[in-house]
Design a protein around this motif. Structure first.
Motif, PDB file in Angstrom:
ATOM      1  N   PHE A   1     -10.318   1.626  -4.002  1.00 37.29           N
ATOM      2  CA  PHE A   1      -8.943   1.231  -4.282  1.00 37.29           C
ATOM      3  C   PHE A   1      -8.492   1.900  -5.580  1.00 37.29           C
ATOM      4  O   PHE A   1      -9.123   1.734  -6.624  1.00 37.29           O
ATOM      5  CB  PHE A   1      -8.841  -0.289  -4.413  1.00 37.29           C
ATOM      6  N   VAL A   2      -7.397   2.663  -5.511  1.00 39.53           N
ATOM      7  CA  VAL A   2      -6.913   3.357  -6.701  1.00 39.53           C
ATOM      8  C   VAL A   2      -5.419   3.124  -6.871  1.00 39.53           C
ATOM      9  O   VAL A   2      -4.685   2.934  -5.892  1.00 39.53           O
ATOM     10  CB  VAL A   2      -7.188   4.874  -6.631  1.00 39.53           C
ATOM     11  N   ARG A   3      -4.981   3.143  -8.123  1.00 40.41           N
ATOM     12  CA  ARG A   3      -3.549   3.110  -8.412  1.00 40.41           C
ATOM     13  C   ARG A   3      -2.900   4.402  -7.929  1.00 40.41           C
ATOM     14  O   ARG A   3      -3.504   5.475  -7.984  1.00 40.41           O
ATOM     15  CB  ARG A   3      -3.306   2.950  -9.903  1.00 40.41           C
ATOM     16  N   ALA A   4      -1.659   4.295  -7.507  1.00 40.65           N
ATOM     17  CA  ALA A   4      -0.939   5.488  -7.070  1.00 40.65           C
ATOM     18  C   ALA A   4      -0.883   6.533  -8.171  1.00 40.65           C
ATOM     19  O   ALA A   4      -1.004   7.737  -7.907  1.00 40.65           O
ATOM     20  CB  ALA A   4       0.469   5.105  -6.610  1.00 40.65           C
ATOM     21  N   SER A   5      -0.757   6.074  -9.414  1.00 40.73           N
ATOM     22  CA  SER A   5      -0.671   7.007 -10.537  1.00 40.73           C
ATOM     23  C   SER A   5      -2.001   7.702 -10.828  1.00 40.73           C
ATOM     24  O   SER A   5      -2.034   8.693 -11.555  1.00 40.73           O
ATOM     25  CB  SER A   5      -0.186   6.285 -11.796  1.00 40.73           C
TER      26      SER A   5
ATOM     27  N   VAL B   1      -4.734   3.626  -1.552  1.00 42.79           N
ATOM     28  CA  VAL B   1      -3.838   3.865  -2.684  1.00 42.79           C
ATOM     29  C   VAL B   1      -2.825   2.722  -2.755  1.00 42.79           C
ATOM     30  O   VAL B   1      -2.141   2.413  -1.769  1.00 42.79           O
ATOM     31  CB  VAL B   1      -3.125   5.216  -2.548  1.00 42.79           C
ATOM     32  N   VAL B   2      -2.755   2.109  -3.945  1.00 41.26           N
ATOM     33  CA  VAL B   2      -1.972   0.892  -4.138  1.00 41.26           C
ATOM     34  C   VAL B   2      -0.901   1.145  -5.198  1.00 41.26           C
ATOM     35  O   VAL B   2      -1.159   1.812  -6.214  1.00 41.26           O
ATOM     36  CB  VAL B   2      -2.883  -0.274  -4.583  1.00 41.26           C
ATOM     37  N   ASP B   3       0.285   0.632  -4.972  1.00 42.19           N
ATOM     38  CA  ASP B   3       1.329   0.709  -5.993  1.00 42.19           C
ATOM     39  C   ASP B   3       0.813   0.118  -7.302  1.00 42.19           C
ATOM     40  O   ASP B   3       0.156  -0.935  -7.299  1.00 42.19           O
ATOM     41  CB  ASP B   3       2.574  -0.058  -5.542  1.00 42.19           C
ATOM     42  N   ASP B   4       1.139   0.773  -8.394  1.00 40.52           N
ATOM     43  CA  ASP B   4       0.621   0.333  -9.683  1.00 40.52           C
ATOM     44  C   ASP B   4       0.933  -1.128  -9.957  1.00 40.52           C
ATOM     45  O   ASP B   4       0.080  -1.882 -10.449  1.00 40.52           O
ATOM     46  CB  ASP B   4       1.213   1.193 -10.804  1.00 40.52           C
TER      47      ASP B   4
ATOM     48  N   MET C   1       0.835  -1.190   0.000  1.00 37.98           N
ATOM     49  CA  MET C   1       0.000   0.000   0.000  1.00 37.98           C
ATOM     50  C   MET C   1       0.878   1.252   0.000  1.00 37.98           C
ATOM     51  O   MET C   1       1.862   1.333   0.723  1.00 37.98           O
ATOM     52  CB  MET C   1      -0.912   0.008   1.227  1.00 37.98           C
ATOM     53  N   ALA C   2       0.457   2.234  -0.795  1.00 33.36           N
ATOM     54  CA  ALA C   2       1.196   3.489  -0.850  1.00 33.36           C
ATOM     55  C   ALA C   2       0.641   4.516   0.118  1.00 33.36           C
ATOM     56  O   ALA C   2       1.343   5.468   0.489  1.00 33.36           O
ATOM     57  CB  ALA C   2       1.172   4.048  -2.261  1.00 33.36           C
ATOM     58  N   GLY C   3      -0.629   4.366   0.519  1.00 27.73           N
ATOM     59  CA  GLY C   3      -1.200   5.327   1.443  1.00 27.73           C
ATOM     60  C   GLY C   3      -2.698   5.156   1.571  1.00 27.73           C
ATOM     61  O   GLY C   3      -3.322   4.359   0.865  1.00 27.73           O
ATOM     62  N   VAL C   4      -3.271   5.930   2.481  1.00 27.38           N
ATOM     63  CA  VAL C   4      -4.717   5.922   2.720  1.00 27.38           C
ATOM     64  C   VAL C   4      -5.163   7.367   2.928  1.00 27.38           C
ATOM     65  O   VAL C   4      -4.485   8.146   3.609  1.00 27.38           O
ATOM     66  CB  VAL C   4      -5.090   5.082   3.960  1.00 27.38           C
ATOM     67  N   ALA C   5      -6.316   7.707   2.344  1.00 25.41           N
ATOM     68  CA  ALA C   5      -6.894   9.041   2.524  1.00 25.41           C
ATOM     69  C   ALA C   5      -8.371   8.888   2.847  1.00 25.41           C
ATOM     70  O   ALA C   5      -8.987   7.851   2.592  1.00 25.41           O
ATOM     71  CB  ALA C   5      -6.700   9.888   1.264  1.00 25.41           C
ATOM     72  N   VAL C   6      -8.945   9.942   3.410  1.00 27.49           N
ATOM     73  CA  VAL C   6     -10.371   9.959   3.698  1.00 27.49           C
ATOM     74  C   VAL C   6     -10.993  11.105   2.920  1.00 27.49           C
ATOM     75  O   VAL C   6     -10.416  12.192   2.802  1.00 27.49           O
ATOM     76  CB  VAL C   6     -10.653  10.092   5.215  1.00 27.49           C
TER      77      VAL C   6
ATOM     78  N   PHE D   1      -1.498  -3.472  -8.093  1.00 29.94           N
ATOM     79  CA  PHE D   1      -2.921  -3.123  -8.084  1.00 29.94           C
ATOM     80  C   PHE D   1      -3.807  -4.312  -8.438  1.00 29.94           C
ATOM     81  O   PHE D   1      -4.787  -4.595  -7.747  1.00 29.94           O
ATOM     82  CB  PHE D   1      -3.178  -1.965  -9.046  1.00 29.94           C
ATOM     83  N   ASP D   2      -3.507  -5.025  -9.515  1.00 30.26           N
ATOM     84  CA  ASP D   2      -4.361  -6.138  -9.936  1.00 30.26           C
ATOM     85  C   ASP D   2      -4.419  -7.223  -8.879  1.00 30.26           C
ATOM     86  O   ASP D   2      -5.493  -7.806  -8.627  1.00 30.26           O
ATOM     87  CB  ASP D   2      -3.868  -6.708 -11.270  1.00 30.26           C
ATOM     88  N   ASP D   3      -3.295  -7.502  -8.245  1.00 28.78           N
ATOM     89  CA  ASP D   3      -3.274  -8.531  -7.191  1.00 28.78           C
ATOM     90  C   ASP D   3      -4.133  -8.099  -6.003  1.00 28.78           C
ATOM     91  O   ASP D   3      -4.879  -8.916  -5.434  1.00 28.78           O
ATOM     92  CB  ASP D   3      -1.835  -8.788  -6.732  1.00 28.78           C
ATOM     93  N   VAL D   4      -4.036  -6.830  -5.641  1.00 24.39           N
ATOM     94  CA  VAL D   4      -4.822  -6.328  -4.518  1.00 24.39           C
ATOM     95  C   VAL D   4      -6.319  -6.347  -4.849  1.00 24.39           C
ATOM     96  O   VAL D   4      -7.150  -6.733  -4.019  1.00 24.39           O
ATOM     97  CB  VAL D   4      -4.368  -4.908  -4.131  1.00 24.39           C
ATOM     98  N   MET D   5      -6.661  -5.966  -6.067  1.00 21.39           N
ATOM     99  CA  MET D   5      -8.070  -5.956  -6.459  1.00 21.39           C
ATOM    100  C   MET D   5      -8.692  -7.346  -6.346  1.00 21.39           C
ATOM    101  O   MET D   5      -9.884  -7.479  -6.045  1.00 21.39           O
ATOM    102  CB  MET D   5      -8.205  -5.441  -7.888  1.00 21.39           C
ATOM    103  N   ALA D   6      -7.920  -8.362  -6.577  1.00 21.81           N
ATOM    104  CA  ALA D   6      -8.436  -9.733  -6.548  1.00 21.81           C
ATOM    105  C   ALA D   6      -8.763 -10.206  -5.133  1.00 21.81           C
ATOM    106  O   ALA D   6      -9.530 -11.160  -4.959  1.00 21.81           O
ATOM    107  CB  ALA D   6      -7.439 -10.683  -7.200  1.00 21.81           C
ATOM    108  N   VAL D   7      -8.195  -9.568  -4.118  1.00 23.43           N
ATOM    109  CA  VAL D   7      -8.389 -10.027  -2.735  1.00 23.43           C
ATOM    110  C   VAL D   7      -8.905  -8.904  -1.836  1.00 23.43           C
ATOM    111  O   VAL D   7      -8.728  -8.938  -0.622  1.00 23.43           O
ATOM    112  CB  VAL D   7      -7.073 -10.606  -2.164  1.00 23.43           C
TER     113      VAL D   7
END
Length: 246
Positions: A79-83, A26-29, A1-6, A32-38
C-alpha cells in the motif's frame, strides 16, 4: 483507491507456477492512514484471505504478505500513497488507473535501475570477513552458515548478476540467469562442520577477489584491512574452534 499496479516477475515477463504476485495498491494521500488501519479487512473483502502479516521484518511496514485461496497463492499487497508511487525499484505494470495519475507519475519520473556500488561493498567486506571468522573461532557454526548466506545475498549474488548484465538482486534466479557463477557459488556452501565452514568462508574471499578484479571498476581497495582480516581468518582456521558458553 487511486489505482493498482503489478510488479515483480509478472511485470518483467517471466513468472512461473511458483511465482508470487506483487501488487501495488495506490491510495489517495488523504485516505492513506485510514486505509492502512483496515488493510487486512480490505484484502479479505477482495479475495479469500487465508493468512497475512505486515512486512516490518523486510523493512517495509506498508506491505501485507498474504496467502489467498485455495488453491494457495502468495500475494504481496504493498500500500503506497499516490504521491509516493513513482518511488520504485522496478517499473510496474499499471492494472487500473482511476484518473490517469499513475501513468503520469511514472512518465514524469523515469525509472533508473539501481547499480551495484562496489566501493560500498569494499569498504565493508573485510570487516564482515573478520566478523565471520570470530564466529568460526568460537564454534558458532549456525552463525557462520547464516553469515555465508548474508555474503551471498549482499555481495556475491549481486556481483554474479552484474557479471551477466542482470539486475543485482541478491541470489534471485541465479541458477538460470548466471549458471556459471551459480556453480562457483556452490563452493560457499557448507555443512555444520568447522573445517567445511572455514573452507566456505575462504571460498567467499577468493570469489570476491576474482570477481572484483574482473569487474575492472575504479575501487579504492582496503588493502590493509584485507591483509589483516584474511590473516586472522587463516589463524582461526588453523586452530581448534572454541565452544561458546554464552
Amino acid at each position: 483507491m487511486a489505482g493498482v499496479a503489478v510488479a515483480g516477475s509478472i511485470a518483467v515477463g517471466h513468472p512461473d507456477v511458483y511465482s508470487d504476485v506483487d501488487l501495488v495498491v495506490v491510495v489517495d494521500d488523504a485516505s492513506f492512514d485510514d486505509v492502512m488501519a483496515v488493510r487486512l479487512a480490505l484484502i479479505g473483502s477482495w479475495t479469500d484471505l487465508v493468512a497475512g502479516f505486515t512486512g516490518e521484518h523486510v523493512g517495509e511496514p506498508r506491505l501485507i504478505i498474504a496467502l489467498v485461496g485455495p488453491p494457495l497463492l502468495h500475494v504481496d499487497f504493498k500500500f503506497v500513497r499516490a504521491s509516493d508511487f513513482a518511488e520504485r525499484i522496478e517499473d510496474p505494470d499499471v492494472l487500473w488507473d482511476r484518473d490517469g495519475g499513475l501513468a503520469r507519475s511514472l512518465a514524469e519520473h523515469p525509472f533508473r535501475a539501481p547499480s551495484l556500488d562496489l566501493q560500498w561493498i569494499e569498504d565493508r567486506f573485510w570487516i564482515w570477513v573478520h566478523y565471520g571468522a570470530t564466529k568460526l573461532g568460537r564454534g558458532e557454526l549456525f552463525e557462520v552458515i547464516a553469515f555465508l548466506g548474508f555474503l551471498r545475498d549482499t555481495v556475491l549474488g549481486p556481483m554474479a548478476a552484474q557479471r551477466v548484465g542482470a539486475p543485482p538482486r541478491g541470489v534471485r534466479r541465479l541458477e538460470s540467469i548466471a549458471p556459471e557463477e551459480a556453480r562457483d557459488l556452490g563452493a560457499t556452501l557448507c555443512g555444520h562442520d568447522v573445517q567445511d565452514a572455514g573452507r566456505a568462508v575462504l571460498a567467499c574471499v577468493e570469489l570476491y577477489r576474482r570477481w572484483l578484479e574482473d569487474a575492472g571498476a575504479a575501487v579504492e581497495r582496503r588493502n590493509r584491512a584485507e591483509e589483516l582480516a584474511v590473516r586472522y581468518l587463516h589463524d582461526v582456521i588453523g586452530r581448534p574452534a572454541e565452544r561458546s558458553t554464552v
